[in-house]
Design an enzyme around this catalytic site. Structure first.
Site, PDB file in Angstrom:
ATOM      1  CD  GLN A  93     -11.958 -10.424  25.148  1.00 51.51           C
ATOM      2  OE1 GLN A  93     -11.073 -10.754  25.949  1.00 51.51           O
ATOM      3  NE2 GLN A  93     -12.044 -10.946  23.933  1.00 51.51           N
ATOM      4  CD  GLU A  94     -16.036  -5.226  23.155  1.00 54.40           C
ATOM      5  OE1 GLU A  94     -15.568  -5.381  22.007  1.00 54.40           O
ATOM      6  OE2 GLU A  94     -17.205  -5.509  23.447  1.00 54.40           O
TER       7      GLU A  94
END
Length: 821
Positions: free
Chosen positions: A692-693
């Site tokens: 996600q990051e």
């Protein structure tokens, strides 16, 4: 500089090779990187290698060279040599592993401890060594390694690009230009980028004619639109430098012929106006510059145009037109002065007062802003701008610690037909909700539903009427309200409502009814957030994260072959067409050269353009994914796999497990497993966080400055370094995978300890900060995770929790003991 490496085929938990790498370090030193989750069906078994033997196997030319199967060979006209990730030779293999993990200092120490063996390193290991020197600001050493590498591989285009960057850094601009030109000759597909770099240096060397010559003949047709514009902008500037204003204007017009972004078009028209001024055609320039200000005052180009008109001494703009542009440019004091001139002249006074009020509020002068808003409301109450004044007044009152809800209420009472009246009711309801005044929140949400039934916020308001009843402990009322909302909802909204019907039924003690609602939600959205929450509640799956499993291995050669065969088995090309040959695509060759040169942004944009072109070609997208993974552009591999998952689902095919492994990968697994084992963090949770990051980009940097795989803010990284290392710390360390993983796991583990292994709380703290988490949770533990999720006041941490929740459950399903019972 981006690391130019291929993915490592690793043994789990540093067995075998990794032990060898560490041993070499010790001995030799002593001697001297869309959501598709809701499409995920029940996973099928992995594609067997037998599928690869089916007729019609993909030609090797359509696939990236598979790591682990070939030995290095000198390139001819190819942009970069291909080799295995671990060429023969222990030192070579160790260097490649250390480069992959970003252990730059260890890599340099290892190489310098065995100078006689360095001469025998493979080309990729030598490139890694040069990049390590560059990362440590040892440009001269990096140049020496690259020059030695070019002695054996003189046609490796990307190395020439990297060499040009290094020579430029140390001020050897002529040699740098020569290196860029050599890259453009060897890899014509990369010429726009290489010649752009050369032209930039030539302009700095006061040789604009050379810059024009460098760029004028470049074929820009294959470039992504944004990069084509970038090159053309530099060409236009160079034309202006040599006084060829007609060619400069024609170049700007060329960009305008395809650019669709309003703000960018405003900037280009500002450039056109300035070019006309430089050409002495001031009277032609003025209307162009004025048009920019009038048509797009919020664009930066409008501010530049206004400043140029000020210099010309004849603005030809009203004070309100000036105030608008100055306000959007955050030149608030000048905006207030322009608004005051408009008020004095009686020109559109309501609008002028609004610009003044907004500017005063932006400066924190809320009392003065309130006075401006009140003047509009009192003197111009029937003007459409009065609604903006009411909304501004409420915001200013809130900033002063007052009650904006009363102002919203008065606005709706006085101007119920105003276009912004529904928004005022919504904002009043949100204010009461965030103040935990649920009775009033419910009242205002219900008023919105009843009084403005066609407003776009009504479906959400219906949901929050039920949420208010739930928060008040009125479970049956919540069930009734959500059940009624279900009847009026679209299909995509139903799982969320069903989850909450189940939660309220459980509170009522109606367990079977709760189970039925949750099963309906999970069936409708099995891998989306609300379906997963419903499934977890149905089966009592909690929010404690502890499990640590062995590190999974990446796709093998046989698994890749099976995956290609699977895609060919169901994909039907358009009539008369065949799957594209990815390796031969000019932009893929461009990406190869740009990546080897360390120009990661340009390389990624090239592959993104190719992926867009191949959007319906599943076999070609898989070939692109394999090529991107082999280069180390893991984000591109993930994006291509996600597209294939969607194509398969649209074709009625269940995406196979190996495809999900490609979309939800385990890059840097050994680093993650080692760090998580020490911290007792579930590595699958941390992989979901990395995905996600950063999408596994070691060099990723967010708009806020968060850096690396785990997107650690530099200030946070320095704070962690004081407690856990590494010291001395500097921002660039966060782009090195072993540092980013270590610091990210350390910080996540700290949050998990603080919140009793509640990984939802830990994720919110990771994304929004512990202070926000504490405030939103009432300075304690989260009492009701579902209510907490729905009432977070910021959308970013809510989206963060939702997306990682989905990814974590998918990672568990693929790699761990499945979370489903």
């Amino acid at each position: 500089m981006d690391q130019n490496h291929k993915p490592r085929r690793q043994q789990s938990r540093w067995t075998g090779l990794c032990s060898l790498c560490l041993g070499l370090v010790l001995v030799l030193v002593s001697c001297g990187d869309a959501p598709v989750a809701e499409l995920l069906p029940p996973l099928t078994p992995e594609v067997s290698s037998e599928a690869a033997s089916e007729p019609g196997g993909a030609a090797q030319s359509e696939q990236a060279a598979t790591p682990g199967t070939a030995t290095p060979a000198p390139p001819t006209a190819t942009p970069m040599p291909t080799s295995t990730p671990f060429p023969e030779g222990d030192l070579d293999r160790a260097i490649r592993q250390l480069a992959y993990e970003g252990r730059v200092q260890d890599l340099i120490a290892l190489a310098e401890g065995a100078p006689s063996q360095v001469k025998g390193l493979g080309p990729e290991a030598l490139s890694d060594l040069a990049q390590a020197y560059a990362a440590e600001d040892r440009a001269a050493d990096a140049i020496a390694v690259y020059e030695a590498l070019l002695g054996s591989f003189p046609d490796w285009a990307g190395v020439w690009g990297a060499l040009g960057d290094l020579r430029s850094q140390i001020g050897h601009t002529q040699e740098a230009v020569a290196a860029y030109r050599r890259m453009a000759e060897l890899a014509p597909e990369s010429a726009p980028y290489a010649r752009f770099k050369a032209a930039t240096l030539l302009r700095e060397m006061d040789d604009p004619a050379g810059a024009v010559a460098e760029l004028a003949s470049v074929d820009l047709s294959s470039l992504p639109a944004s990069r084509r514009a970038e090159v053309m902008e530099l060409l236009a500037l160079s034309y202006r430098d040599v006084g060829d204003y007609e060619q400069a204007l024609a170049t700007y017009d060329g960009i305008l012929s395809y650019s669709q972004l309003a703000d960018y078009r405003a900037l280009l028209n500002q450039y056109r106006g300035v070019t006309l001024v430089e050409a002495g055609r001031v009277e032609e320039a003025r209307p162009i510059l004025r048009a920019v200000v009038r048509e797009r005052p919020q664009a930066y180009g409008a501010y530049l145009a206004l400043e140029r008109l000020v210099e010309l001494g004849d603005l030809g703009l009203s004070p309100n037109e000036q105030a608008a542009t100055l306000y959007y440019a955050k030149a608030y004091l000048r905006a207030i002065e322009a608004a005051d001139r408009a008020i004095e002249q009686g020109q559109e006074t309501a609008q002028a007062l609004l610009w003044k009020g907004w500017s005063l509020a932006a400066l924190g002068r809320y009392d003065e802003a309130l006075a401006a808003y009140d003047e509009i409301i009192t003197a111009y109450g029937s003007d459409p701008l009065a609604g903006d004044a009411w909304m501004g007044k409420a915001a200013a009152a809130a900033a002063l610690g007052g009650d904006p809800a009363g102002i919203y209420h008065e606005f709706v009472r006085i101007l119920p037909s105003h276009a912004r009246a529904p928004e005022a009711l919504w904002r009043a309801a949100v204010f009461w909700e965030q103040s935990s005044r649920w009775e009033l929140a419910r009242e205002y949400y219900q008023r919105l539903v009843d009084e403005y039934p066609t407003d776009s916020r009504v479906p959400e308001a219906r949901f929050r009427v039920g949420l208010a009843s739930y928060a008040l402990g009125q479970w049956q009322a919540a069930v009734d309200q959500w059940s009624a909302a279900l009847d009026a909802s679209v299909a995509s909204a139903r799982p969320r409502l069903q989850l909450w019907v189940g939660l309220a039924q459980e509170r009522l003690g109606a367990q079977q009814e709760a189970y039925s609602a949750w099963e309906a939600a999970a069936s409708a959205l099995p891998w989306g957030y609300h379906g997963l929450r419903a499934r977890d509640r149905r089966h009592g799956i909690g929010l404690v994260s502890e499990r640590v499993e062995p590190a999974p291995l990446p796709l093998t050669t046989e698994e890749w072959e099976g995956l290609h065969a699977w895609a060919r088995g169901w994909w039907e090309p358009p009539a008369g067409a065949a799957s594209a040959a990815v390796a031969d695509h000019p932009l893929v060759r461009c990406a190869n050269a740009a990546w080897a040169a360390g120009w990661g942004t340009w390389a990624r944009e090239s592959l993104t353009t190719v992926r867009t072109e191949l959007k319906d070609d599943a076999p070609a997208l898989l070939a692109l994914a394999q090529h991107a993974e082999a280069l180390g552009m893991y984000d591109q591999a993930i994006a291509a796999a996600e597209r294939v998952i969607r194509l398969a689902s649209e074709a009625g095919q269940e995406p196979v497990r190996d495809l999900w492994r490609l979309a939800y990968p385990t890059y840097y697994a050994d680093l993650v497993w080692d760090a998580c084992a020490d911290a007792r963090v579930d590595p699958l949770l941390f992989l979901a966080l990395i995905r996600q990051e950063s999408r596994f980009r070691p060099d990723a940097v967010s708009w806020a400055g968060a850096t690396g795989l785990a997107q650690v803010m530099p200030a946070t990284g320095a704070w962690i370094a004081e407690r856990a290392g590494p010291e001395p710390f500097h921002r660039e360390l966060l782009t090195r995978p072993h540092v980013s993983v270590m610091q990210g796991v350390w910080y996540l583990e700290m949050l998990l300890r603080e919140y009793d292994n509640d990984w939802i709380a830990a994720l919110v703290g990771y994304n929004a900060g512990p202070t926000n988490l504490s405030r939103w949770a009432g300075d304690g533990m989260i009492a009701d995770h579902d209510l907490f999720y729905e009432t977070m006041p910021l959308s970013e941490p809510q989206d963060y929790v939702r997306l990682i929740y989905e990814s974590y459950r998918i990672y568990q399903h693929i790699y761990g003991e499945t979370a489903a019972p």
